[in-house]
Write a protein that holds these residues in place. Structure first.
Motif, short mmCIF file in Angstrom:
data_model
loop_
_atom_site.label_atom_id
_atom_site.label_comp_id
_atom_site.label_asym_id
_atom_site.label_seq_id
_atom_site.Cartn_x
_atom_site.Cartn_y
_atom_site.Cartn_z
N ILE A 427 1.05 -1.14 -0.06
CA ILE A 427 -0.18 -0.14 0.02
C ILE A 427 1.04 1.28 0.15
O ILE A 427 1.74 1.43 0.93
CB ILE A 427 -0.90 0.05 1.25
CG1 ILE A 427 -1.86 -1.03 1.21
CG2 ILE A 427 -1.87 1.25 1.22
CD1 ILE A 427 -2.43 -1.24 2.68
N SER A 445 -4.35 6.39 -2.58
CA SER A 445 -3.36 5.15 -2.61
C SER A 445 -3.41 4.40 -3.61
O SER A 445 -4.39 4.17 -4.42
CB SER A 445 -4.22 4.37 -1.17
OG SER A 445 -5.33 3.73 -1.37
N TRP A 447 -2.54 0.15 -4.56
CA TRP A 447 -2.05 -1.23 -4.13
C TRP A 447 -1.55 -1.97 -5.19
O TRP A 447 -2.02 -1.85 -6.34
CB TRP A 447 -3.62 -1.69 -3.86
CG TRP A 447 -4.27 -1.27 -2.63
CD1 TRP A 447 -4.17 0.22 -2.17
CD2 TRP A 447 -5.29 -1.97 -1.66
NE1 TRP A 447 -4.80 0.16 -1.06
CE2 TRP A 447 -5.70 -0.67 -0.95
CE3 TRP A 447 -5.57 -3.01 -1.53
CZ2 TRP A 447 -6.48 -1.11 0.30
CZ3 TRP A 447 -6.76 -3.43 -0.70
CH2 TRP A 447 -7.24 -2.32 0.29
#
Length: 450
Positions: A427, A445, A447
């Motif tokens: 992350i 964010s 991933w």
């Protein structure tokens, strides 16, 4: 045209060049020339066709103005003398010859530098910097091993002081000189100074740290200095052995730079160690800090086994630590906490007299709870550091990911990783860039599966 780079960048990526030219009342050729002069990137061929088709092609950030950077660097180096001759005494010549010998033995290229008739001729700044640091870090070893045939006396130390004075003006564009801040001797007697070799890599690292301080609203960040980065100046050494074992840390705030030092105290001081700070230097005086571009890293949607393999022992240790922590945490919070301490104290007096074992057990579980919280913080810090190591990024970097035609670009402020039975992923979190290439307020964010 009275238009800023930022305004032109926003216009040129908002609609095709022909429409921009029509709105500005000039030709599209003139718009292209204006972009070239202001160093504004234009959309590539086929960009607007992809936009009309519903895609979101990658839009680059507006880079720092190279002319501004070069002008700033020229201004900082304006006082630098051209490579020329430095006259040497016989003692100074011995140390310079040994420094050149070790420099070449380690694979260094002296270039045009040569020593003729007790003179160093045609010595560029980067060679003067590396020779100066070699002399500072190695002169004691050379004398003790007999590589330089002199006895370390007051006269030799003064001769080394003179050598530093001669070489510093040539090396100055690549060296920061940081004198001690809290002078405790007479003004006539100089305290130790630190020389830091300002390489391009170190400049980039300092710029990243300064941006991290600004973005995270920190007071400062600290980075340890190794002997390849810095050295004590012989001009100020009054007890040489004390400074060869000194530990130095580079401190960077939003606007300044200095060094914290810890070393063995001279015999006439009462403490075993001595800690002091150097004077502070403004970052803008040593580099174009506001124009330094951030490092940009392109990351794939998934990371394969090859990249993970070399970090597997550390990753496995993290997995085991998380398992043990989870087991202990469940046991800790399974303890019944609804009974007040005063009731436990009464039960202790009734059943056990004055030993209070039940109350002591409650205190022990409270301490264990605090330990679980501290351990959890350390595991999270390890997750963040391992994520940065595997992905090859650092806080402050710009991370770019392209997935299914969507471009995500964020400036890293936090990293972590998560490992479950069904899925494992990294992350990366930070402020997302807008479509015009500027940093927005939105926190997003990325991933990355592995």
């Amino acid at each position: 045209m009275d238009i800023s780079r930022e305004e032109l960048f926003a216009l040129i990526w908002e609609k095709p060049t022909v429409e921009v030219a029509r709105d500005m009342g000039i030709s599209d050729v003139a718009v292209a020339k204006l972009c070239a002069r202001l160093q504004v990137p234009k959309p590539p061929r086929g960009y607007w066709a992809r936009v009309e088709a519903g895609q979101a092609p990658r839009r680059p950030p507006l880079r720092a103005f190279r002319d501004e950077i070069e002008e700033r660097r020229k201004a900082l180096a304006r006082s630098c003398p051209r490579p020329g001759a430095v006259r040497l005494s016989p003692i100074q010549r011995k140390f310079v010859d040994q420094a050149l010998l070790e420099f070449v033995a380690k694979g260094g290229d002296p270039g045009t530098t040569k020593v003729v008739s007790n003179q160093i001729r045609d010595m560029p700044p980067y060679i003067a910097t590396q020779l100066l640091l070699l002399i500072q870090n190695r002169y004691l070893v050379w004398v003790k091993n007999g590589d330089v045939d002199v006895a370390l006396s007051h006269g030799v130390t003064q001769s080394l002081a003179g050598l530093v004075d001669k070489m510093l003006p040539v090396a100055k564009p690549q060296v920061i000189v940081l004198p001690r801040a809290d002078r405790c001797f007479d003004e006539d007697r100089k305290e130790p100074s630190i020389l830091i070799r300002l390489t391009a890599h170190l400049q980039e690292r300092i710029a990243q740290l300064a941006m991290l301080v600004r973005d995270q609203k920190l007071a400062l960040v600290v980075m340890p200095l190794v002997t390849l980065d810095h050295a004590w100046s012989a001009h100020h050494v009054y007890s040489a052995e004390n400074y060869t074992t000194a530990s130095s840390q580079l401190c960077v705030s939003a606007t300044e730079l200095w060094v914290d030092c810890t070393m063995n105290a001279p015999h006439y001081r009462r403490a075993d160690t001595e800690t002091f700070k150097t004077e502070k230097v403004a970052l803008r005086d040593i580099m174009p800090i506001d124009l330094m571009p951030s490092k940009e890293v392109e990351i794939p949607p998934a990371v394969g086994r090859v990249r993970i393999k070399q970090h597997w022992p550390r990753l496995r240790a993290l997995i085991e630590a998380e398992r043990v922590h989870e087991m202990l945490e469940r046991s800790t919070y399974a303890l019944e906490r609804d009974i007040p301490d005063d009731q436990i104290a009464i039960a202790d007096r009734i059943w056990f007299g004055g030993d209070h074992p039940m109350l002591a057990a409650r205190r022990a579980w409270d301490r264990l709870s605090d330990e679980m919280e501290r351990w959890g913080e350390e595991i999270e810090a390890e997750r963040a550091d391992l994520c940065c190591t595997i992905l090859g990024i650092a806080l402050g970097d710009v991370v770019v990911q392209s997935h299914k035609g969507q471009i995500t670009r964020i400036q890293v402020s936090r990293t972590s990783m998560n490992i479950t039975e069904n899925r494992s992923f990294f992350i990366v979190e930070g402020q997302r860039f807008r479509k015009d290439g500027t940093v927005g307020k939105r926190i997003d964010s990325i991933w990355i599966d592995f």
